[in-house]
Design a protein around this motif. Structure first.
Motif, PDB file in Angstrom:
ATOM      1  N   ASP A 407      68.688  32.615  46.531  1.00  0.00           N
ATOM      2  CA  ASP A 407      70.046  32.350  46.967  1.00  0.00           C
ATOM      3  C   ASP A 407      70.209  30.833  47.051  1.00  0.00           C
ATOM      4  OD1 ASP A 407      72.503  32.696  48.013  1.00  0.00           O
ATOM      5  OD2 ASP A 407      71.837  33.268  50.019  1.00  0.00           O
ATOM      6  N   VAL A 408      71.187  30.283  46.341  1.00  0.00           N
ATOM      7  CA  VAL A 408      71.398  28.841  46.472  1.00  0.00           C
ATOM      8  C   VAL A 408      72.803  28.593  47.021  1.00  0.00           C
ATOM      9  CG1 VAL A 408      69.773  28.113  44.688  1.00  0.00           C
ATOM     10  CG2 VAL A 408      72.093  28.585  44.055  1.00  0.00           C
ATOM     11  N   GLU A 409      72.886  27.657  47.958  1.00  0.00           N
ATOM     12  CA  GLU A 409      74.163  27.444  48.638  1.00  0.00           C
ATOM     13  C   GLU A 409      74.483  25.968  48.730  1.00  0.00           C
ATOM     14  OE1 GLU A 409      74.536  29.494  52.372  1.00  0.00           O
ATOM     15  OE2 GLU A 409      73.021  30.936  51.714  1.00  0.00           O
ATOM     16  N   ILE A 433      59.912  26.893  56.077  1.00  0.00           N
ATOM     17  CA  ILE A 433      60.993  25.949  55.763  1.00  0.00           C
ATOM     18  C   ILE A 433      60.372  24.727  55.094  1.00  0.00           C
ATOM     19  CG2 ILE A 433      62.862  24.517  56.691  1.00  0.00           C
ATOM     20  CD1 ILE A 433      62.982  26.469  59.073  1.00  0.00           C
ATOM     21  N   PHE A 434      60.891  24.356  53.920  1.00  0.00           N
ATOM     22  CA  PHE A 434      60.377  23.181  53.227  1.00  0.00           C
ATOM     23  C   PHE A 434      61.379  22.038  53.261  1.00  0.00           C
ATOM     24  CE2 PHE A 434      57.772  26.352  50.938  1.00  0.00           C
ATOM     25  CZ  PHE A 434      56.537  25.751  51.106  1.00  0.00           C
ATOM     26  N   ALA A 435      60.866  20.833  53.449  1.00  0.00           N
ATOM     27  CA  ALA A 435      61.692  19.630  53.321  1.00  0.00           C
ATOM     28  C   ALA A 435      60.864  18.573  52.604  1.00  0.00           C
ATOM     29  CB  ALA A 435      62.119  19.140  54.697  1.00  0.00           C
ATOM     30  N   GLU A 436      61.553  17.696  51.863  1.00  0.00           N
ATOM     31  CA  GLU A 436      60.836  16.679  51.090  1.00  0.00           C
ATOM     32  C   GLU A 436      60.183  15.613  51.960  1.00  0.00           C
ATOM     33  OE1 GLU A 436      60.287  17.595  47.728  1.00  0.00           O
ATOM     34  OE2 GLU A 436      61.082  15.664  47.089  1.00  0.00           O
ATOM     35  N   LYS A 437      60.931  15.196  53.009  1.00  0.00           N
ATOM     36  CA  LYS A 437      60.459  14.038  53.779  1.00  0.00           C
ATOM     37  C   LYS A 437      59.802  14.451  55.092  1.00  0.00           C
ATOM     38  CE  LYS A 437      64.166  11.133  52.084  1.00  0.00           C
ATOM     39  NZ  LYS A 437      65.578  11.258  52.405  1.00  0.00           N
ATOM     40  N   LYS A 438      58.793  13.663  55.459  1.00  0.00           N
ATOM     41  CA  LYS A 438      58.084  13.929  56.716  1.00  0.00           C
ATOM     42  C   LYS A 438      59.053  13.859  57.904  1.00  0.00           C
ATOM     43  CE  LYS A 438      54.310  11.179  55.073  1.00  0.00           C
ATOM     44  NZ  LYS A 438      53.477  10.022  55.368  1.00  0.00           N
ATOM     45  N   VAL A 500      61.757  32.027  52.419  1.00  0.00           N
ATOM     46  CA  VAL A 500      61.468  30.607  52.231  1.00  0.00           C
ATOM     47  C   VAL A 500      62.802  29.882  52.220  1.00  0.00           C
ATOM     48  CG1 VAL A 500      60.661  28.851  50.599  1.00  0.00           C
ATOM     49  CG2 VAL A 500      59.304  30.907  50.949  1.00  0.00           C
ATOM     50  N   ILE A 501      62.953  28.888  53.100  1.00  0.00           N
ATOM     51  CA  ILE A 501      64.206  28.122  53.112  1.00  0.00           C
ATOM     52  C   ILE A 501      63.911  26.712  52.601  1.00  0.00           C
ATOM     53  CG2 ILE A 501      66.139  27.263  54.510  1.00  0.00           C
ATOM     54  CD1 ILE A 501      65.544  29.530  56.507  1.00  0.00           C
ATOM     55  N   THR A 529      66.135  30.820  50.166  1.00  0.00           N
ATOM     56  CA  THR A 529      67.460  30.203  50.298  1.00  0.00           C
ATOM     57  C   THR A 529      67.303  28.701  50.086  1.00  0.00           C
ATOM     58  OG1 THR A 529      68.016  31.871  51.934  1.00  0.00           O
ATOM     59  CG2 THR A 529      69.461  29.956  51.828  1.00  0.00           C
ATOM     60  N   THR A 530      68.163  28.148  49.258  1.00  0.00           N
ATOM     61  CA  THR A 530      68.049  26.715  48.967  1.00  0.00           C
ATOM     62  C   THR A 530      69.366  26.006  49.257  1.00  0.00           C
ATOM     63  OG1 THR A 530      66.473  27.256  47.261  1.00  0.00           O
ATOM     64  CG2 THR A 530      67.427  25.053  47.155  1.00  0.00           C
ATOM     65  N   PHE A 531      69.289  24.907  50.018  1.00  0.00           N
ATOM     66  CA  PHE A 531      70.488  24.115  50.314  1.00  0.00           C
ATOM     67  C   PHE A 531      70.641  23.036  49.247  1.00  0.00           C
ATOM     68  CE2 PHE A 531      69.729  24.615  55.203  1.00  0.00           C
ATOM     69  CZ  PHE A 531      69.911  25.982  55.075  1.00  0.00           C
ATOM     70  N   LEU A 532      71.820  23.007  48.657  1.00  0.00           N
ATOM     71  CA  LEU A 532      72.116  21.953  47.689  1.00  0.00           C
ATOM     72  C   LEU A 532      73.337  21.193  48.175  1.00  0.00           C
ATOM     73  CD1 LEU A 532      71.988  24.075  44.397  1.00  0.00           C
ATOM     74  CD2 LEU A 532      70.126  22.743  45.368  1.00  0.00           C
TER      75      LEU A 532
END
Ligand code: AMP
Length: 618
Positions: A407-409, A433-438, A500-501, A529-532
């Motif tokens: 699901d992309v939103e 939950i994944f994020a690019e930055k620390k 997985v978010i 689910t992916t936030f764009l």
């Protein structure tokens, strides 16, 4: 019968003759009468001739120009054909022009690929010095059961087809559909049952017999497909065999080496190795010793095992390099090398480290490369290291697992944290939950704790003890949510992750595939689910769009509308999308990753946060 071209020649001669006669006679005003129809005809022929001459003269000039000339020629010569026919002719020309654009694109891509191909061979220093090239794979004592050896080729192909296994290479060992027929010891069979593993997954069906036969392998399978057992089970079998023949003495080994890109993955793989090694003892088979060599833990632990004589070593590149450098361990008897998540390893900048590790080998080894994604750059990288390799591909390399609903939103930057809470309600825990930055990981972690969510977090900035504790708490389901950077995206196997978010879209789509592969493992279903938003790079969005289409997922309108200039060229030749990074939304000529690598090489900028991946950190 006269053909048109001699007629044309004759006319030219007449013209010249005429001119000569005119100048001879000094009567410059004499103009012979030519009917209008004839004059029109001559004019058209002249145009045709000019176009023809111009075409020859400009053969080396641009294609567009020559196409125009061609069309002029067609118009000039075929003045008497119908508009419909002319239209068809022009259509054909346009088609030819398109084909030549495709050819041009392919040629350009070939050139780029060639320029990025590895020139330095992945070989031991002694092999390079003595120009040693291994022509034949390592021989092993393992043979498939006779009834399988007797199977006709079409039957083997049928099995592969049924399991959707694609193979490439010479003399491919047969696929085997049961662990028993793979001739694994009874204790291993029992250990598999204990883990709830009854029959092999497709990559195991073809991969285990291939490795047991001593063949080099490039294994490509979607995440969660059981890749680990493909290299773990044969290595244990080889070590038992060695120990029976000639027991390992102090400081000898390792015989098998597994290199992983992250400490967490190495730890997980080592635990699996240990589990199966322990089970051997129950069968009265000799002890197979394994050790873990990763940064952030004292070297003394691994040294204890190494001093006893170690069969299997699971390591991260930095720590291994360090130990090799300090002569704490050597690869003199190492005959089995596996690189798990090999593409990640290269992407993360370990290429030079891997090269150095190869230089420590003393003899021929069996080399195995595993990953969910395996773009051409890795295959190039591997070519010099592998002997008659077999490529096993289960699903397209880089394709997302079909078990995951994606699901992309579109979520505005400032609304993301709050929206996270809403997303967490969609499934029961555990959720990743994944994020690019620390900093983002820390901020999300803090917010969730404030809201009473049982969450833990890991990233490269935390010390190893904290990281291990967080992973363990999440694995044993004491904590519901794990917030992480990409340190947790590769190969980690948490059972039953429901959701997985992606708090943000990773800057390459391969990473996205790895991240969402933490759910929907084995044959379970999962949600991603992916936030764009506007901050996401267009090239990544295009790759994502095509990945969603391939996985038959819903493509939201804002993504569907997105088109690249080279959209029509995405499926030319036998490669789909980019042959460098595997992204489906662009070709290698527009690869942002390649561009980034080239820029990085040029400016030699430091590395990103995948476990603060400097050798020192390991
Ligand atoms: P991997 O892709 O190696 O990380 O494995 C993913 C998960 O699949 C792990 O939890 C394994 O225990 C499990 N698994 C591996 N092989 C099989 C199998 N043949 N049948 C069922 N589950 C398996």
């Amino acid at each position: 019968m006269s053909s048109p071209s001699p007629a044309k020649k004759r006319y030219r001669r007449e013209e010249q003759g005429e001119k000569k006669r005119n100048s001879d006679s000094d009567d410059d005003n004499y103009v012979p009468y030519v009917p209008v129809r004839e004059r029109k005809k001559h004019e058209l022929m002249r145009l045709g001739r000019i176009a023809h001459i111009a075409e020859n003269a400009n053969k080396s000039s641009s294609e567009n120009e020559s196409d125009n000339e061609q069309s002029q020629e067609v118009l000039g010569r075929k003045y008497n054909i119908s508009l419909l026919d002319q239209h068809t002719e022009l259509k054909k020309l346009a088609e030819a022009k398109k084909i030549s654009a495709v050819e041009k694109q392919l040629k350009e891509e070939e050139k780029i690929l060639e320029s990025v191909a590895e020139r330095k061979a992945l070989m031991a220093a002694s092999e390079l010095a003595k120009a040693i090239v291994y022509e034949d794979p390592i021989e092993t004592s393992w043979k498939p059961p006779r009834h399988i050896l007797a199977m006709p080729k079409f039957k083997l192909d049928e099995i592969r087809q049924k399991h959707r296994i694609l193979v490439e290479g010479e003399e491919i060992p047969p696929p085997i559909r049961t662990f028993k027929e793979m001739k694994l010891p009874k204790s291993i069979l029992l250990a598999l049952v204990k883990k709830g593993i009854k029959k092999p997954t497709p990559i195991q069906v073809q991969g285990i017999p291939t490795i047991l036969s001593g063949r080099d392998l490039i294994g490509i399978a979607f995440t969660g497909s059981g890749k680990t057992l493909v290299f773990v089970l044969p290595i244990i079998m080889f070590c038992v065999e060695q120990e029976v023949c000639l027991p390992f003495i102090r400081n000898e080994g390792p015989y098998g080496l597994v290199i992983c890109p992250s400490r967490e993955l190495a730890k997980q793989t080592h635990e699996i190795v240990r589990f199966f090694c322990d089970s051997l003892k129950q069968d009265g088979l000799p002890e197979v010793r394994s050790c873990l060599a990763i940064g952030g833990v004292p070297v003394t632990e691994s040294m204890e095992t190494i001093q006893k004589g170690v069969h299997i070593m699971v390591a991260t590149p930095g720590r291994l390099m360090d130990m090799l450098d300090k002569k704490m361990v050597n690869l003199r008897v190492c005959r089995y090398l596996c690189m798990d998540e090999a593409d990640r390893m290269i992407d993360m900048g370990f290429e030079e480290d891997v090269r150095t590790i190869f230089s420590y080998f003393k003899g021929q080894r069996q080399t195995l490369l595993f990953s969910a994604t395996m773009p051409k750059k890795i295959q190039n990288f591997a070519r010099s290291a592998l002997v008659k390799p077999i490529t096993i591909n289960v699903g397209r390399a880089g394709a997302a697992s079909m078990n995951v609903i994606q699901d992309v939103e579109y979520v505005k930057q400032e609304a993301k944290v709050v929206y996270l809470l809403e997303c967490l309600q969609r499934t029961p825990p555990p959720v990743l939950i994944f994020a690019e930055k620390k900093q983002d990981v820390d901020a999300i972690h803090e917010y969730l704790l404030l809201k009473g969510v049982e969450a833990v977090a890991i990233h490269g900035g935390k010390d190893q003890e904290e990281r291990s504790k967080a992973v363990e708490a999440f694995r044993s389901q004491i904590k519901d949510v794990l917030v992480a950077t990409d340190v947790a995206s590769k190969g980690l196997d948490f059972s039953n992750v429901q959701h997985v978010i992606n708090y943000d879209m990773p800057d390459d789509v391969e990473n996205y595939v790895h991240r969402i592969g933490r759910t929907g493992r084995s044959s379970t279903k999962g949600l991603a689910t992916t936030f764009l938003n506007k901050a996401t790079e267009q090239s990544v969005l295009l790759d994502l769009k095509h990945l969603l289409i391939e996985a038959k997922q819903k493509v939201p309108p804002f993504l569907a509308e997105l088109c690249s200039e080279s959209e029509q060229l995405l499926e030319v030749g036998d490669t789909q999308g980019c042959s460098y990074c595997g992204g489906l939304g662009h070709r290698i000529t527009e690869c942002p990753k390649l561009e980034a690598v080239q820029n990085k090489q040029a400016s030699n900028i430091g590395r990103r946060d995948y476990l603060s991946n400097t050798a020192a950190d390991y």
